[in-house]
Design a protein around this motif. Structure first.
Motif, PDB file in Angstrom:
ATOM      1  N   VAL A   1     -28.420 -18.711   3.097  1.00 20.28           N
ATOM      2  CA  VAL A   1     -27.131 -19.173   4.042  1.00 20.28           C
ATOM      3  C   VAL A   1     -25.135 -18.866   3.539  1.00 20.28           C
ATOM      4  CG1 VAL A   1     -25.409 -22.135   4.327  1.00 20.28           C
ATOM      5  CG2 VAL A   1     -28.184 -22.165   4.227  1.00 20.28           C
ATOM      6  N   LEU A   2     -25.016 -19.276   1.985  1.00 18.23           N
ATOM      7  CA  LEU A   2     -23.355 -18.640   1.614  1.00 18.23           C
ATOM      8  C   LEU A   2     -23.826 -16.713   2.151  1.00 18.23           C
ATOM      9  CD1 LEU A   2     -23.937 -20.322  -2.128  1.00 18.23           C
ATOM     10  CD2 LEU A   2     -22.435 -21.151  -0.286  1.00 18.23           C
TER      11      LEU A   2
ATOM     12  N   PHE B   1     -20.334 -24.793   4.769  1.00 16.18           N
ATOM     13  CA  PHE B   1     -18.988 -25.123   5.045  1.00 16.18           C
ATOM     14  C   PHE B   1     -17.808 -23.636   5.375  1.00 16.18           C
ATOM     15  CE2 PHE B   1     -18.285 -27.337   1.870  1.00 16.18           C
ATOM     16  CZ  PHE B   1     -17.044 -26.985   1.027  1.00 16.18           C
ATOM     17  N   TYR B   2     -17.371 -23.120   5.976  1.00 22.86           N
ATOM     18  CA  TYR B   2     -16.260 -22.555   5.485  1.00 22.86           C
ATOM     19  C   TYR B   2     -15.080 -22.738   5.624  1.00 22.86           C
ATOM     20  CZ  TYR B   2     -12.951 -18.083   6.216  1.00 22.86           C
ATOM     21  OH  TYR B   2     -12.135 -17.185   6.034  1.00 22.86           O
TER      22      TYR B   2
ATOM     23  N   LYS C   1     -29.646 -37.713  -4.674  1.00 19.56           N
ATOM     24  CA  LYS C   1     -28.451 -37.212  -5.515  1.00 19.56           C
ATOM     25  C   LYS C   1     -27.627 -35.955  -4.508  1.00 19.56           C
ATOM     26  CE  LYS C   1     -31.633 -34.209  -7.055  1.00 19.56           C
ATOM     27  NZ  LYS C   1     -32.276 -33.600  -8.834  1.00 19.56           N
ATOM     28  N   SER C   2     -26.586 -35.671  -4.987  1.00 12.76           N
ATOM     29  CA  SER C   2     -26.152 -34.563  -5.008  1.00 12.76           C
ATOM     30  C   SER C   2     -25.665 -33.276  -5.329  1.00 12.76           C
ATOM     31  CB  SER C   2     -24.504 -35.124  -4.364  1.00 12.76           C
ATOM     32  OG  SER C   2     -23.858 -35.541  -4.787  1.00 12.76           O
ATOM     33  N   SER C   3     -25.288 -32.047  -5.340  1.00  8.23           N
ATOM     34  CA  SER C   3     -25.126 -30.827  -5.392  1.00  8.23           C
ATOM     35  C   SER C   3     -24.070 -30.044  -4.620  1.00  8.23           C
ATOM     36  CB  SER C   3     -26.224 -30.382  -6.578  1.00  8.23           C
ATOM     37  OG  SER C   3     -27.158 -29.627  -5.340  1.00  8.23           O
ATOM     38  N   PHE C   4     -23.499 -29.287  -5.462  1.00 14.67           N
ATOM     39  CA  PHE C   4     -22.591 -28.857  -4.925  1.00 14.67           C
ATOM     40  C   PHE C   4     -22.602 -26.478  -5.180  1.00 14.67           C
ATOM     41  CE2 PHE C   4     -18.768 -25.984  -3.923  1.00 14.67           C
ATOM     42  CZ  PHE C   4     -18.205 -26.169  -2.790  1.00 14.67           C
TER      43      PHE C   4
ATOM     44  N   CYS D   1     -12.916 -19.603   1.208  1.00 16.42           N
ATOM     45  CA  CYS D   1     -13.844 -19.501   0.218  1.00 16.42           C
ATOM     46  C   CYS D   1     -15.320 -20.671   1.568  1.00 16.42           C
ATOM     47  CB  CYS D   1     -14.093 -20.951  -0.472  1.00 16.42           C
ATOM     48  SG  CYS D   1     -13.624 -22.560  -0.239  1.00 16.42           S
ATOM     49  N   VAL D   2     -16.219 -20.557   1.008  1.00 17.26           N
ATOM     50  CA  VAL D   2     -17.946 -20.741   1.252  1.00 17.26           C
ATOM     51  C   VAL D   2     -18.339 -21.910   0.188  1.00 17.26           C
ATOM     52  CG1 VAL D   2     -19.962 -20.535   2.296  1.00 17.26           C
ATOM     53  CG2 VAL D   2     -17.999 -18.598   2.524  1.00 17.26           C
ATOM     54  N   GLY D   3     -19.091 -22.582   0.773  1.00  9.93           N
ATOM     55  CA  GLY D   3     -19.924 -24.418  -0.012  1.00  9.93           C
ATOM     56  C   GLY D   3     -20.985 -24.697   0.843  1.00  9.93           C
ATOM     57  N   CYS D   4     -21.988 -25.238  -0.209  1.00  8.35           N
ATOM     58  CA  CYS D   4     -22.974 -25.771  -0.166  1.00  8.35           C
ATOM     59  C   CYS D   4     -22.999 -27.435  -0.917  1.00  8.35           C
ATOM     60  CB  CYS D   4     -24.371 -24.845   0.176  1.00  8.35           C
ATOM     61  SG  CYS D   4     -24.652 -23.833   1.500  1.00  8.35           S
ATOM     62  N   TYR D   5     -23.491 -27.872   0.658  1.00  9.74           N
ATOM     63  CA  TYR D   5     -22.805 -29.193  -0.655  1.00  9.74           C
ATOM     64  C   TYR D   5     -24.445 -29.838  -0.656  1.00  9.74           C
ATOM     65  CZ  TYR D   5     -21.847 -34.736  -1.828  1.00  9.74           C
ATOM     66  OH  TYR D   5     -22.410 -35.696  -3.063  1.00  9.74           O
TER      67      TYR D   5
END
Length: 219
Positions: free
Chosen positions: A14-15, A157-158, A191-194, A209-213
């Protein structure tokens, strides 16, 4: 149980997909940063292409309906109406869904594993993004592991801002994650992570930046 790529492999794909979308859009438009101006589904298509390279490759569905996802993840396929009413879920679509890949005996034996929201131009925790997180939480929460085949959800997201923005990317990321954490904490057994979040700075232009929650059950 059919083989399925690991969470780390999927998230990395995904990233990579979003970064590739950024690279392609910048090349095609001679624009250093603003992927957020790209057409709808631009990110989703690039992400799908990267996930398709995984081995084993999952089935990939763009804009699958919530009803269909529930049919393919609940123990009883006709329980989706009850589940949606019980959890106050309106009919909608999920940006990207990954199912197990195997030879199907009918059109009713799919097994959904991962749900994703892929968003472009995310700069703060807007209501629509928090709604995405809330929906994924409702679909993922459970008392027992076998109540659903869904393993986790991803809000990918971007983010980009100009160099004139008063609030920088690092602070925006912190606030987005904090807002999402509050929603996840309000649901059972989640639970969650990033992952991601490396900030790229372009002189006299801005930051991106690019991220995945990631949200997943704890049972």
């Amino acid at each position: 149980m059919n083989s399925f790529p690991s969470q780390d492999e999927v998230v990395e794909a995904v990233l990579t997909g979003i970064k590739t979308a950024k690279s392609n859009y910048s090349f095609w438009t001679a624009d250093d940063i603003y992927l957020s101006y790209a057409p709808p589904k631009f990110l989703t298509i690039h992400v799908s292409q990267e996930i398709a390279k995984l081995s084993p490759a999952p089935e990939i569905f763009i804009d699958a309906t919530i009803a269909d996802i529930l049919r393919c993840s609940l123990p009883k396929r006709d329980a989706f109406k009850w589940f949606m009413a019980e959890n106050n879920i309106a009919q909608d679509v999920i940006c990207l869904t990954l199912d197990e890949r195997f030879e199907h005996k009918s059109d009713n034996d799919s097994i959904s594993k991962v749900i994703m929201s892929i968003r472009n131009g995310v700069r703060n925790a807007q209501a629509e993004y928090k709604d995405d997180i809330e929906l994924m939480c409702k679909l993922l929460q459970r008392e027992q592991r076998d109540e659903s085949t869904l393993d986790y959800g991803v809000f990918a997201f971007y983010l980009d801002i100009s160099n004139t923005a008063r609030k920088k990317s690092e602070k925006r990321l912190e606030e987005i994650i904090e807002a999402f954490n509050k929603i996840v904490a309000s649901h059972k057994n989640l639970k969650s992570s990033f992952k991601g979040g490396d900030i790229n700075k372009i002189d006299n232009v801005g930051e991106w930046c690019v991220g995945c929650y990631i949200i997943e059950p704890t049972v």
